[in-house]
Design a protein around this motif. Sequence first.
Motif: not given
Ligand SMILES: Nc1ncnc2c1ncn2[C@@H]1O[C@H](COP(=O)(O)OP(=O)(O)OP(=O)(O)O)[C@@H](O)[C@H]1O
Length: 249
Positions: A38-39, A43
């Motif tokens: 996660s993170g 996404s």
């Molecule tokens: N709208 C936003 N504004 C600022 N930071 C963001 C935003 N959306 C996501 N992030 C940050 O960007 C980073 C990557 O997020 P992302 O959602 O792409 O991760 P992920 O690998 O898809 O994780 P998950 O499986 O939890 O969705 C994280 O640290 C998150 O907190």
Amino acid sequence: MNALSVSGLTLTCGDTTLVDDLSFELPAGATLGIVGESGSGKSLTLRSVMGILPEAVTRHGEIRCEARTAMVFQEPATALNPTMRVGDLVARTWRRHHPDTSAREARAAAAELFDQVGIDDAVRRLRAWPHELSGGMRQRVMIAAALATDPDVLLCDEPTTALDVRVQAQILQLLRDLVSERGMAMVFVSHDLAVVASVCSQILVMRHGRLVESGPMDRVLAVPQEQYTRDLLAANLARRLADREGVLR
Ligand SMILES: Nc1ncnc2c1ncn2[C@@H]1O[C@H](COP(=O)(O)OP(=O)(O)OP(=O)(O)O)[C@@H](O)[C@H]1O
């Protein structure tokens, strides 16, 4: 020919780097799984390709995508408009992408798509409201809506994570069938390595916004080059075994 080419993708929010210099290519018709905790930026990477980044996030680097893309999200319950019958959603989406068609043709196309994604009694189900459908059926509707745009690349963001294991397996089978029948490319994001391995032939491992390793699925799973990938594999196996104990108890 590449359906998608990402080069030096860097995403920032203020002073924080969320995705750091990520590059990958997706040949037409190929299936790529992006995994990571996660993170790790999975996404946001998909959203960059789709052009739907949050406002606060700034993008650098190049994304070349001649192909038509469509996206399927994790939570069909929130992605569906609760005040629109599911058939209307798919018919409207179809019509937006096929502007010369009549309302009647769009409805017939929606019924055909429902049929293709395994929704029984498709014509009657067109009139259903989202809340009348199960989670699995709602996700099938979202996949039908994505297909209504005739995508060359289907972007899937944890599309089965909110579903129970049996329904998850059915949706994964559906995606496998659609990809092979339509010759579509797919990028499938998940924290679950086993899920990604079941639908994709290429893998890209991410951590803290950076690429850890990538390559053909069989090779990376058999001979991971990085300790982080080995840890992911071990964690996945441990989780699967725990699930199995739960089932046997
Ligand atoms: N709208 C936003 N504004 C600022 N930071 C963001 C935003 N959306 C996501 N992030 C940050 O960007 C980073 C990557 O997020 P992302 O959602 O792409 O991760 P992920 O690998 O898809 O994780 P998950 O499986 O939890 O969705 C994280 O640290 C998150 O907190």
